[in-house]
Design a protein around this motif. Sequence first.
Motif, PDB file in Angstrom:
ATOM      1  N   ASN A   1      39.071  40.976  37.396  1.00 35.94           N
ATOM      2  CA  ASN A   1      38.216  41.796  36.530  1.00 35.94           C
ATOM      3  C   ASN A   1      38.709  43.240  36.455  1.00 35.94           C
ATOM      4  O   ASN A   1      37.931  44.203  36.510  1.00 35.94           O
ATOM      5  CB  ASN A   1      36.761  41.767  37.016  1.00 35.94           C
TER       6      ASN A   1
ATOM      7  N   GLU B   1      35.323  37.161  45.885  1.00 38.90           N
ATOM      8  CA  GLU B   1      34.509  38.359  45.630  1.00 38.90           C
ATOM      9  C   GLU B   1      33.824  38.811  46.908  1.00 38.90           C
ATOM     10  O   GLU B   1      33.438  38.006  47.755  1.00 38.90           O
ATOM     11  CB  GLU B   1      33.456  38.027  44.559  1.00 38.90           C
TER      12      GLU B   1
ATOM     13  N   THR C   1      39.955  46.356  34.591  1.00 40.91           N
ATOM     14  CA  THR C   1      39.764  46.917  33.255  1.00 40.91           C
ATOM     15  C   THR C   1      40.045  48.418  33.302  1.00 40.91           C
ATOM     16  O   THR C   1      40.427  48.964  34.343  1.00 40.91           O
ATOM     17  CB  THR C   1      38.320  46.692  32.763  1.00 40.91           C
TER      18      THR C   1
ATOM     19  N   GLU D   1      43.057  39.228  35.197  1.00 45.44           N
ATOM     20  CA  GLU D   1      41.807  38.811  34.545  1.00 45.44           C
ATOM     21  C   GLU D   1      40.775  38.353  35.574  1.00 45.44           C
ATOM     22  O   GLU D   1      39.602  38.743  35.516  1.00 45.44           O
ATOM     23  CB  GLU D   1      42.087  37.685  33.544  1.00 45.44           C
TER      24      GLU D   1
END
Length: 288
Positions: free
Chosen positions: A51, A286, A53, A48
Amino acid sequence: METNNMQFDPIKYKSTTREQWQEAANAWYRWSDTLHQWLGPSTDRMLELANITKGSHVLDIAAGAGEQTITTAKKVGISGYVLATDISPNILEYAKKMVTDNGLHNVETRVMDGENLELDDASFDAVISRVGLIYFPNQQKALKEILRVLKPGGKVAAIVYSTPEKNKFFSIPVSIIRNRAKLPPPLVGQPGPFSLGSEGVIEKAFTDAGFVNIKSELVDSPLHLSSAAECVQFEKESFGALHQMLSSLSDMEKDSVWLEIENELKNFESDNRFIGPCEMIVAMGEKK
């Protein structure tokens, strides 16, 4: 004392670590269900925070037998891609088996040193590492390599142990073995299970490597097994670092050490079950 002049040898350490996982590969695979139950919640949170997906291209560093790789591959779907890497060829064979058994076609495996990624710049949306970064001799080099292969805006997420006090299922065996084998304290710069667990340490490591928007969370991750004896079996078969620490002892001495560990771990037995205290840190950074 002489031990004060000793220096950590990263090359020897890495070679020994590779051999440990070569030998423990089958055991790590056989305990996959236990790993899933134990580390499932922290793994889900790692994905999660990264990120990840549908359609994501993900690099899994120190993937081991691939239990978390399978979870990731299912999450990214057929339009996504997962590259599982590890320093041990043997353990990646079991990752391949898990991929085949799950009928997945979006996973590739490659033997690779996490400090020297043989990959193009900016080629992944996310990088994950579950209980792997702690064992890299040069954690900064590994993190900078991760930064290099991430696309701008891509995220790295890693799971590491917090402090020994919060992870007694593991720290008790480490302490007993260190005492019985008369091992000196860890050398400066030496990696290990708790090397990134103190407050602020992994966050600083991410910052120093060049990551931004860093966050971390504590995840309670108790190890549920039937008994202390089963926990000893799990660690004895799967935790190669403990075998390295025991290497100077005779077989009889080793048996005595494992018995002492089991007796201490019985403190976490109740109602015919074992709950080993464990706390993980899930950290994310990040790329600008």
